[in-house]
Design a protein around this motif. Structure first.
Motif, PDB file in Angstrom:
ATOM      1  N   THR A 156      27.226   0.458   2.787  1.00  0.00           N
ATOM      2  CA  THR A 156      26.057   0.768   3.647  1.00  0.00           C
ATOM      3  C   THR A 156      25.997   1.371   5.097  1.00  0.00           C
ATOM      4  N   ARG A 192      21.904   6.469  -3.776  1.00  0.00           N
ATOM      5  CA  ARG A 192      22.739   7.290  -3.986  1.00  0.00           C
ATOM      6  C   ARG A 192      23.416   7.009  -4.044  1.00  0.00           C
ATOM      7  N   ALA A 252      25.471   4.918   3.963  1.00  0.00           N
ATOM      8  CA  ALA A 252      24.411   5.396   3.483  1.00  0.00           C
ATOM      9  C   ALA A 252      23.101   5.816   4.759  1.00  0.00           C
ATOM     10  N   SER A 260      20.603   3.453   1.046  1.00  0.00           N
ATOM     11  CA  SER A 260      20.832   4.967   0.356  1.00  0.00           C
ATOM     12  C   SER A 260      19.832   5.785  -0.040  1.00  0.00           C
TER      13      SER A 260
END
Length: 299
Positions: free
Chosen positions: A56, A96, A59, A93
């Motif tokens: 996280t 992604r 991202a 993200s």
């Protein structure tokens, strides 16, 4: 061939951790993965951070780099809570995320929740239930399921993944049941080679074993009417008999990668160097591999 990296979660975010992910994007890697463990082998007495928070954070500071686990397992995950984490991570993200997922193993953190380590059959049984349920949770708004090992009661996963119909699965498998799961649910398949060859095998034996795995994946795909070419084939390096050789020089890596590309491997993941560990490597060689190897392999 795609070239990716693996960043182990051993550094504090503000003491080198953040820089690792930014470096991976700057170097042009296709994906930066991390292990989803609570501890791991020779690192178990040192720092080790959680995969989902690390991804996280990564991202939030990267823009183009794909991110993922290599791999998540049922050892300490439940499909319902994992699905919620993955949907949130895919959202942060902006689509992604790749989920590398495997059946897990014994030792390290396999029994961290207090259960006895599962036998190979028990791991395969759980994995066979875990993956299809997770697939449903990531593609349906509400799921109720009552299985042998896992249950869900009106599990809500709205709005779902940014990637549609869900984020891709990269299924790690070498046995027949796992390969069938990869064929049916995987957008990619993951291998580390044949573990029986790790200590005493030769590079030639390892490549023959990987070729056999790809053949068996092809048969599993054919059984359900799927083309094996639709499944990306990822090799996680560091666990074959020539585990150190590919990182010794750019030429050594290009030779290693080229030989595996000929077998059908479409993506290779190398570990970001960690000094004084089994993943120690020359940072300059690592960076040259990232920036120069793709062009050489295309030629």
């Amino acid at each position: 061939m795609r070239l990716s990296t693996v960043i182990l979660p051993v550094r504090r975010w503000h003491d080198g951790g953040r820089d690792e992910w930014l470096r991976a994007e700057r170097l042009g890697f296709h994906t930066a993965y991390t292990y989803d463990h609570l501890s791991w082998r020779t690192f178990r007495d040192g720092p080790w951070f959680g995969a989902v928070p690390a991804l996280t954070a990564a991202a939030a500071v990267t823009e183009r780099l794909r991110l993922g686990t290599l791999v998540t397992s049922p050892n300490f995950r439940h499909p319902v809570t994992l699905a919620k984490d993955l949907i949130s991570l895919d959202d942060v993200s902006d689509g992604r995320i790749t989920l590398g997922i495997g059946a897990g193993g014994t030792g390290f953190d396999a029994a961290v929740l207090g259960q006895e380590p599962w036998t190979p059959k028990e791991r395969a049984d759980r994995f066979a239930e875990f993956v299809p349920l997770l697939d449903r949770l990531l593609t349906e708004d509400s799921v109720t399921y009552d299985g042998t090992h896992y249950s869900a009661v009106e599990a809500r996963d709205i709005p779902g993944c940014v990637q549609r119909p869900r984020l891709p699965f990269a299924v790690a498998a070498t046995g027949p049941r796992g390969l069938k799961l990869a064929a049916r649910h995987g957008q990619a398949w993951v291998t580390t080679g044949d573990p029986k060859l790790f200590e005493t095998g030769t590079p030639e034996q390892s490549r023959a074993a990987i070729s056999g795995q790809i053949d068996r994946l092809g048969k599993a795909c054919a059984e359900i009417g799927r083309e094996v070419s639709e499944v990306e084939k990822i090799l996680l390096t560091g666990f074959t008999p020539d585990r150190d050789g590919p990182m010794e020089s750019l030429d050594a890596f290009v030779d290693f990668a080229g030989r595996h590309f000929e077998l059908g491997i479409t993506e290779i993941a190398v570990h970001a160097p960690i000094p004084d560990s089994e993943f120690a490597a020359d940072q300059r060689v690592y960076e040259r591999i990232a920036t120069e190897a793709p062009a050489q392999l295309r030629r």
